[in-house]
Design a protein around this motif. Structure first.
Motif, PDB file in Angstrom:
ATOM      1  N   ALA A 144       0.841  -1.196   0.000  1.00 20.79           N
ATOM      2  CA  ALA A 144       0.000   0.000   0.000  1.00 20.79           C
ATOM      3  C   ALA A 144       0.878   1.249   0.000  1.00 20.79           C
ATOM      4  O   ALA A 144       1.906   1.308   0.686  1.00 20.79           O
ATOM      5  CB  ALA A 144      -0.908   0.006   1.227  1.00 20.79           C
ATOM      6  N   ILE A 145       0.449   2.257  -0.752  1.00 27.09           N
ATOM      7  CA  ILE A 145       1.219   3.499  -0.801  1.00 27.09           C
ATOM      8  C   ILE A 145       1.309   4.121   0.591  1.00 27.09           C
ATOM      9  O   ILE A 145       2.313   4.767   0.929  1.00 27.09           O
ATOM     10  CB  ILE A 145       0.600   4.496  -1.820  1.00 27.09           C
ATOM     11  CG1 ILE A 145       1.467   5.741  -1.968  1.00 27.09           C
ATOM     12  CG2 ILE A 145      -0.839   4.860  -1.438  1.00 27.09           C
ATOM     13  CD1 ILE A 145       2.844   5.495  -2.532  1.00 27.09           C
ATOM     14  N   GLY A 146       0.291   3.902   1.426  1.00 26.43           N
ATOM     15  CA  GLY A 146       0.340   4.413   2.795  1.00 26.43           C
ATOM     16  C   GLY A 146       1.455   3.796   3.609  1.00 26.43           C
ATOM     17  O   GLY A 146       1.959   4.416   4.548  1.00 26.43           O
ATOM     18  N   ALA A 147       1.844   2.581   3.284  1.00 29.85           N
ATOM     19  CA  ALA A 147       2.973   1.935   3.955  1.00 29.85           C
ATOM     20  C   ALA A 147       4.292   2.345   3.304  1.00 29.85           C
ATOM     21  O   ALA A 147       5.296   2.588   3.992  1.00 29.85           O
ATOM     22  CB  ALA A 147       2.823   0.423   3.919  1.00 29.85           C
ATOM     23  N   LEU A 148       4.314   2.435   1.990  1.00 35.34           N
ATOM     24  CA  LEU A 148       5.547   2.770   1.271  1.00 35.34           C
ATOM     25  C   LEU A 148       6.075   4.141   1.654  1.00 35.34           C
ATOM     26  O   LEU A 148       7.292   4.337   1.764  1.00 35.34           O
ATOM     27  CB  LEU A 148       5.308   2.697  -0.236  1.00 35.34           C
ATOM     28  CG  LEU A 148       5.122   1.293  -0.810  1.00 35.34           C
ATOM     29  CD1 LEU A 148       4.562   1.367  -2.229  1.00 35.34           C
ATOM     30  CD2 LEU A 148       6.441   0.538  -0.801  1.00 35.34           C
ATOM     31  N   LEU A 149       5.183   5.103   1.855  1.00 36.38           N
ATOM     32  CA  LEU A 149       5.633   6.453   2.199  1.00 36.38           C
ATOM     33  C   LEU A 149       6.314   6.508   3.560  1.00 36.38           C
ATOM     34  O   LEU A 149       7.104   7.416   3.827  1.00 36.38           O
ATOM     35  CB  LEU A 149       4.452   7.430   2.171  1.00 36.38           C
ATOM     36  CG  LEU A 149       3.861   7.742   0.803  1.00 36.38           C
ATOM     37  CD1 LEU A 149       2.724   8.749   0.934  1.00 36.38           C
ATOM     38  CD2 LEU A 149       4.919   8.282  -0.153  1.00 36.38           C
ATOM     39  N   MET A 150       6.025   5.549   4.429  1.00 36.82           N
ATOM     40  CA  MET A 150       6.636   5.507   5.755  1.00 36.82           C
ATOM     41  C   MET A 150       7.903   4.667   5.774  1.00 36.82           C
ATOM     42  O   MET A 150       8.622   4.638   6.771  1.00 36.82           O
ATOM     43  CB  MET A 150       5.634   4.934   6.756  1.00 36.82           C
ATOM     44  CG  MET A 150       4.494   5.854   7.097  1.00 36.82           C
ATOM     45  SD  MET A 150       4.934   7.070   8.347  1.00 36.82           S
ATOM     46  CE  MET A 150       4.895   6.035   9.815  1.00 36.82           C
ATOM     47  N   ASP A 151       8.183   3.984   4.687  1.00 33.06           N
ATOM     48  CA  ASP A 151       9.358   3.130   4.602  1.00 33.06           C
ATOM     49  C   ASP A 151      10.576   4.010   4.324  1.00 33.06           C
ATOM     50  O   ASP A 151      10.686   4.612   3.258  1.00 33.06           O
ATOM     51  CB  ASP A 151       9.165   2.110   3.480  1.00 33.06           C
ATOM     52  CG  ASP A 151      10.279   1.082   3.402  1.00 33.06           C
ATOM     53  OD1 ASP A 151      11.404   1.376   3.861  1.00 33.06           O
ATOM     54  OD2 ASP A 151      10.033  -0.021   2.875  1.00 33.06           O
ATOM     55  N   GLN A 152      11.507   4.085   5.278  1.00 34.39           N
ATOM     56  CA  GLN A 152      12.651   4.984   5.138  1.00 34.39           C
ATOM     57  C   GLN A 152      13.584   4.580   4.008  1.00 34.39           C
ATOM     58  O   GLN A 152      14.389   5.393   3.536  1.00 34.39           O
ATOM     59  CB  GLN A 152      13.416   5.070   6.460  1.00 34.39           C
ATOM     60  CG  GLN A 152      12.596   5.638   7.603  1.00 34.39           C
ATOM     61  CD  GLN A 152      12.058   7.038   7.303  1.00 34.39           C
ATOM     62  OE1 GLN A 152      12.833   7.977   7.157  1.00 34.39           O
ATOM     63  NE2 GLN A 152      10.749   7.186   7.205  1.00 34.39           N
ATOM     64  N   SER A 153      13.491   3.339   3.547  1.00 39.44           N
ATOM     65  CA  SER A 153      14.295   2.939   2.399  1.00 39.44           C
ATOM     66  C   SER A 153      13.682   3.433   1.092  1.00 39.44           C
ATOM     67  O   SER A 153      14.327   3.379   0.043  1.00 39.44           O
ATOM     68  CB  SER A 153      14.456   1.416   2.351  1.00 39.44           C
ATOM     69  OG  SER A 153      13.238   0.774   2.020  1.00 39.44           O
ATOM     70  N   VAL A 154      12.453   3.909   1.148  1.00 39.19           N
ATOM     71  CA  VAL A 154      11.780   4.476  -0.021  1.00 39.19           C
ATOM     72  C   VAL A 154      11.907   5.992  -0.013  1.00 39.19           C
ATOM     73  O   VAL A 154      12.331   6.618  -0.987  1.00 39.19           O
ATOM     74  CB  VAL A 154      10.293   4.058  -0.059  1.00 39.19           C
ATOM     75  CG1 VAL A 154       9.560   4.741  -1.218  1.00 39.19           C
ATOM     76  CG2 VAL A 154      10.172   2.551  -0.172  1.00 39.19           C
TER      77      VAL A 154
END
Length: 265
Positions: free
Chosen positions: A147-157
């Motif tokens: 989910a984009i909501g999870a990806l935005l919180m992923d510091q590797s992203v």
């Protein structure tokens, strides 16, 4: 947890307070005694930030690497009246006119200058850095079914984005937080990136996360004293400032997500 703009503000503050001069560094708590001894009395050349990581660069290619985590914070004092350490002070820095105490960080360590690359290699682009390459974040998002909501919180992203910026950015662009990364279009990502850069620069300048547009800045007060209003962050159960729908919340990969089911479809 402090978001990226806070670390960039700290880097700028520490550069002004202690940069280009010798700094006394100690560890009243005792957990950073050996590390403090490696930089005590050295000249602090500069202070920089990448995402949620702070770096103090000293002469001799020594770097103090700090990650505040959930509970870390700095407290400042004037050297005209140096207080006794209060609580668990991991690191105390004292310059000519100011001192600061670091409490509760997740990371406080001395590394070699060359090792900074190992830290940032695990991080995505930082919207506040002039050398940021958004295509790296886009590449990781467009290949993922998370989910984009999870990806935005992923510091590797993306480095430096926390829960407030995540929730508010998705609202501002009317994007359902449960959409998978592969469904996000290039135009959508480009618009979000430009907006995020602008919002985080405001955060650095004002020391607050300001996300509500002037025409929507009314109605229910902010979620906390001294905080600017938000569209959805920490407003679960309240009505959307734009459409009147009840704001929802859910736990996504261990963090609370907030969104409007009508505006974000």
């Amino acid at each position: 947890m402090p978001e990226g703009h806070t670390l960039h503000r700290l880097a700028r503050l520490h550069q002004r307070r202690y940069g280009r001069a010798p700094v006394r560094v100690g560890s009243p708590q005792g957990r950073f005694t050996d590390g403090a001894a490696l930089v005590d009395g050295r000249v602090l050349r500069k202070a920089t930030a990448w995402g949620k990581h702070l770096f103090h660069h000293y002469d001799g290619a020594k770097v103090v690497h700090i990650h505040l985590g959930l509970y870390g914070s700095f407290g400042e004092f004037a050297t005209t009246d140096i207080p006794d350490p209060v609580g668990q002070v991991r690191m105390r820095m004292i310059g000519a006119d100011y001192g600061t105490d670091l409490r509760g960080p997740t990371v406080c360590e001395v590394i070699a200058e060359a090792e900074i690359g190992d830290v940032v290699a695990k991080l995505g682009p930082d919207p506040l850095r002039p050398d940021a390459d958004p295509s790296l974040a886009w590449s990781r998002i467009t290949k993922s079914r998370r989910a984009i909501g999870a990806l935005l919180m992923d510091q590797s992203v993306l480095a430096g984005v926390g829960n407030v910026y995540r929730s508010e950015l998705l609202y501002r662009h009317r994007i359902d937080p449960y959409r998978s990364g592969v469904t996000i279009g290039a135009d959508e990502f480009d618009a979000m990136w430009r907006d995020l850069v602008a919002l985080m620069k405001v955060g650095v300048r004002r020391g607050k996360i300001v996300v509500v547009r002037p025409e929507d800045d009314h109605g229910a007060p902010a979620y906390g004293p001294g905080r600017p209003r938000t569209y959805v962050y920490r407003r679960a159960g309240e009505v959307c400032r734009v459409c009147g729908t009840e704001v929802r919340t859910a736990v996504v990969e261990g963090r609370n997500l907030f969104w409007c089911p009508t505006c974000q479809t």
